[in-house]
Design an enzyme around this catalytic site. Structure first.
Site, PDB file in Angstrom:
ATOM      1  N   LYS A   1     143.801  42.451   0.287  1.00 21.24           N
ATOM      2  CA  LYS A   1     143.707  41.014   0.540  1.00 21.24           C
ATOM      3  C   LYS A   1     143.913  40.700   2.018  1.00 21.24           C
ATOM      4  O   LYS A   1     143.287  39.768   2.553  1.00 21.24           O
ATOM      5  CB  LYS A   1     144.714  40.248  -0.327  1.00 21.24           C
ATOM      6  CG  LYS A   1     144.363  40.246  -1.811  1.00 21.24           C
ATOM      7  CD  LYS A   1     143.005  39.580  -2.079  1.00 21.24           C
ATOM      8  CE  LYS A   1     142.717  39.459  -3.566  1.00 21.24           C
ATOM      9  NZ  LYS A   1     141.435  38.766  -3.848  1.00 21.24           N
TER      10      LYS A   1
ATOM     11  N   SER B   1     144.161  35.515  -0.952  1.00 17.48           N
ATOM     12  CA  SER B   1     145.431  35.315  -1.627  1.00 17.48           C
ATOM     13  C   SER B   1     146.463  35.030  -0.565  1.00 17.48           C
ATOM     14  O   SER B   1     146.291  35.400   0.605  1.00 17.48           O
ATOM     15  CB  SER B   1     145.832  36.580  -2.406  1.00 17.48           C
ATOM     16  OG  SER B   1     147.172  36.519  -2.856  1.00 17.48           O
TER      17      SER B   1
ATOM     18  N   TYR C   1     146.607  45.843  -3.653  1.00 19.23           N
ATOM     19  CA  TYR C   1     146.253  44.421  -3.663  1.00 19.23           C
ATOM     20  C   TYR C   1     146.618  43.781  -2.327  1.00 19.23           C
ATOM     21  O   TYR C   1     145.812  43.076  -1.721  1.00 19.23           O
ATOM     22  CB  TYR C   1     146.980  43.722  -4.802  1.00 19.23           C
ATOM     23  CG  TYR C   1     146.607  42.259  -4.972  1.00 19.23           C
ATOM     24  CD1 TYR C   1     145.479  41.901  -5.697  1.00 19.23           C
ATOM     25  CD2 TYR C   1     147.386  41.249  -4.419  1.00 19.23           C
ATOM     26  CE1 TYR C   1     145.129  40.566  -5.874  1.00 19.23           C
ATOM     27  CE2 TYR C   1     147.046  39.908  -4.577  1.00 19.23           C
ATOM     28  CZ  TYR C   1     145.921  39.573  -5.304  1.00 19.23           C
ATOM     29  OH  TYR C   1     145.575  38.258  -5.456  1.00 19.23           O
TER      30      TYR C   1
END
Length: 264
Positions: free
Chosen positions: A149, A132, A145
């Site tokens: 990532k 991402s 998250y």
């Protein structure tokens, strides 16, 4: 160009779009997802093999890789695409952190354990990780998250640095906002994620398809991410100050402050 692949998280979103793009080119596919019903529907459309299951676990990855080799004979590309968010900060529970790390990082590690020895025996293979832009920058409003990532990108970098001279290509897809269910469910973060245009999953899949021919490590469907990443590296304090201003706007929009809670 390779013509056999495994795609995880293939029931919808980016995974489905990547699988569809590959199928158009005649690739033989094995698809995985936790959503067995959705996965079977996609596999039926693409004449692919569906392998429902949890690819964040060691047992799930082992089963998927072995099934794929049994079906395809050889897996030339593994798209480690499945991912999860939490929409939590310091209030994220240990279970939230474990789920994010297992799905967004350790699933890639577990896949590499199964694939790299096989690829070394035949002189090469390709692991494509859906990370991402959060893995290059950060993700306000979702600490697990963002951290996971970053770790996904770091593992991909390590793998490339360690094995590229032995024929193993590693690539990291790092989009910003993509028109998927994850974006739809991002709540107040949706406006932030779409400051630059949100791409369709098909747009991302096309960028991935083009990147397969170039072997470049970073796949950036949003080209502006390159400039943001360069600014972050060159001027980290100014970049962090800018991100904090965005956080303040987010706080004002939601009428809250960033939560700081001790998990029970």
């Amino acid at each position: 160009m390779p013509d056999t692949a495994v795609v995880t998280g293939a029931a919808r979103g980016i995974g489905r779009a990547i699988a569809t793009r590959l199928a158009r080119e005649g690739w033989q596919l094995v698809l995985a997802d936790l959503d067995a019903v959705g996965l079977q529907a996609v596999a039926g459309e693409l004449d692919a093999l569906a392998v429902p299951g949890d690819t964040s676990t060691d047992a799930g990855v082992r089963h998927l890789v072995q099934t794929a080799y049994d079906r395809l004979g050889h897996v030339e590309v593994f798209f480690a695409n499945a991912g999860v968010g939490t929409l939590a900060g310091l209030d994220a529970s240990d279970a939230d952190w474990s789920r994010a790390l297992d799905t967004n990082v350790l699933a890639h590690v577990r896949a590499a354990r199964q694939l790299v020895p096989r690829w070394l025996e035949v002189g090469g293979g390709r692991l494509v990780v859906t990370a991402s832009a959060a893995g290059l920058l950060t993700m306000l409003g979702d600490a697990p998250y963002s951290v996971s990532k970053h770790a996904a990108v770091a593992f991909a970098e390590w793998l490339s640095a360690t094995y590229r001279h032995r024929g193993i290509v590693v690539q990291a897809i790092c989009p910003q906002g993509v028109q998927t269910r994850m974006l739809e469910e991002s709540g107040p973060l949706q406006q932030l994620l779409t400051r630059d245009a949100a791409l369709s999953a098909d747009d991302v899949a096309e960028a991935v398809w083009q990147a397969l021919a170039r072997d470049e490590f970073y796949v950036l469907p949003h080209p502006e991410v390159h400039d943001y990443f360069a600014q972050r590296a060159a001027h980290p304090d100014a970049w962090l100050a800018g991100m904090n201003r965005l956080q303040q706007k987010l706080d004002a929009q939601t009428g809250t402050t960033t939560p700081i809670e001790e998990n029970a």
